[in-house]
Motif scaffolding. Structure first.
Motif, mmCIF file in Angstrom:
data_model
loop_
_atom_site.group_PDB
_atom_site.id
_atom_site.type_symbol
_atom_site.label_atom_id
_atom_site.label_comp_id
_atom_site.label_asym_id
_atom_site.label_seq_id
_atom_site.Cartn_x
_atom_site.Cartn_y
_atom_site.Cartn_z
ATOM 1 N N GLU A 262 40.795 45.917 38.081
ATOM 2 C CA GLU A 262 42.169 45.461 38.338
ATOM 3 C C GLU A 262 43.179 46.275 37.516
ATOM 4 O OE1 GLU A 262 43.056 42.932 40.681
ATOM 5 O OE2 GLU A 262 41.005 43.395 41.236
ATOM 6 N N THR B 295 46.270 51.804 47.438
ATOM 7 C CA THR B 295 47.509 51.073 47.129
ATOM 8 C C THR B 295 48.333 50.849 48.399
ATOM 9 O OG1 THR B 295 48.728 53.129 46.789
ATOM 10 C CG2 THR B 295 47.710 52.141 44.840
ATOM 11 N N GLY C 168 40.052 50.913 46.514
ATOM 12 C CA GLY C 168 41.021 51.159 45.452
ATOM 13 C C GLY C 168 42.359 51.675 45.957
ATOM 14 N N ARG D 102 43.650 49.481 39.286
ATOM 15 C CA ARG D 102 44.491 49.273 40.459
ATOM 16 C C ARG D 102 45.971 49.268 40.053
ATOM 17 N NH1 ARG D 102 44.106 47.219 45.153
ATOM 18 N NH2 ARG D 102 41.913 46.736 44.910
ATOM 19 N N ARG E 12 41.509 47.860 49.899
ATOM 20 C CA ARG E 12 41.424 47.269 48.562
ATOM 21 C C ARG E 12 40.109 47.636 47.884
ATOM 22 N NH1 ARG E 12 43.970 43.409 45.513
ATOM 23 N NH2 ARG E 12 42.458 42.420 44.181
#
Ligand code: ADP
Length: 262
Positions: free
Chosen positions: A81, A223, A221, A84, A218
């Motif tokens: 996370e 965006t 990875g 990300r 997702r």
């Protein structure tokens, strides 16, 4: 439509008529709506990983850290996370940078081609994803490519975004980059034998935060900003980008980058 009425008065203050001015605010409204949507999307995309990080840190502090297996699993989630968030912030900063330099060619002073140099910077990232999946990568860049108006850093980012997508959305087969020198442009063709994009989704893939398959993006990875950044970059220097795709067969992005004038 916005309207404004101004009365026309005679010398004695008597009304002689009126001027009505209509303003077409459709475009303004559209831009305003796009901006509001963008801010809402950014907030959501930033909050989701933050909420997850906060939750797992709290659980670890509440005792989960005592169990080594659980601790490692949660730390791995926190790490993912965090990465990300980092990618998202980097993409947002790139967008802010591009918006601040609207339509200005990031002219390179080099008279020699830096296409190979730009590719070598990002090659390890592409090859490591490709090798882990057993995908072949064929990048054909000749030594004597002409100089371009796009700067080396932006070019690296463009190559990274398009090649990374190609290896991310391909499970087997091949990813390639072919380059052709044209009188005005350098034509880059990024191809893959990946999952493809449904025809009805193709017109939207360059929009900010648009993903065909949210879960898949997702998981990889993504965006959802990569292609919008590429399009912004390319059009900002007078180039263009288009896409052709067949579901289950593969995708080809064609990018024309303007050549520098000597
Ligand atoms: P992301 O971070 O989700 O990859 P992008 O803006 O780079 O965002 O791409 C937008 C969407 O377009 C992706 O989520 C994916 O659905 C689709 N896409 C992009 N490149 C490819 C490709 N080479 N093959 C299949 N789908 C792709």
């Amino acid at each position: 439509v916005q309207s404004k009425i101004n009365p026309i008065l005679s010398g004695h203050g008597k009304s002689r008529g009126a001027v009505i001015v209509f303003h077409d605010v459709t475009e303004l409204r559209r831009l305003e709506q796009m901006r509001t949507e963008f801010v809402a999307n950014v907030s959501h995309e930033l909050r989701t990983p933050l909420t997850s990080i906060k939750g797992f840190v709290e659980t670890l502090l509440d005792g989960a850290a005592d169990d080594p297996a659980l601790r490692n699993r949660f730390l791995k989630i926190i790490q993912d996370e965090t990465l990300r968030l980092q990618r998202l912030i980097e993409d947002l900063l790139t967008i802010a940078h591009l918006e601040g330099h609207e339509n200005r060619a990031d002219a390179a002073s080099d008279k020699v081609s830096y296409v190979q140099k730009a590719y070598h910077k990002i090659k390890p990232v592409i090859l490591s994803i490709a090798q882990a999946k057993g995908i072949q990568v064929d990048v054909n860049l000749s030594e004597d490519l002409p100089p371009l108006t796009i700067g080396e850093d932006l070019l690296s980012q463009l190559l990274l975004n398009l090649l990374e997508n190609a290896v991310k959305y391909t499970t087997e087969g091949r990813v390639w980059l072919n380059v052709q020198v044209e009188p005005q442009f350098l034509r880059l063709e990024f191809g893959d034998t990946g999952c493809g994009i449904p025809a009805d989704r193709l017109p939207r893939i360059f929009e900010r935060f648009y993903r065909v398959d949210k879960a898949r993006s997702r998981e990889q990875g993504g965006t959802g900003l990569g292609l919008s950044i590429v399009k912004h970059m390319v059009e900002g220097i007078g180039g263009n980008i288009s896409v052709k795709s067949t579901l289950g067969v593969g995708t080809v992005f064609i990018c024309n980058l303007p050549r520098a004038k000597h």
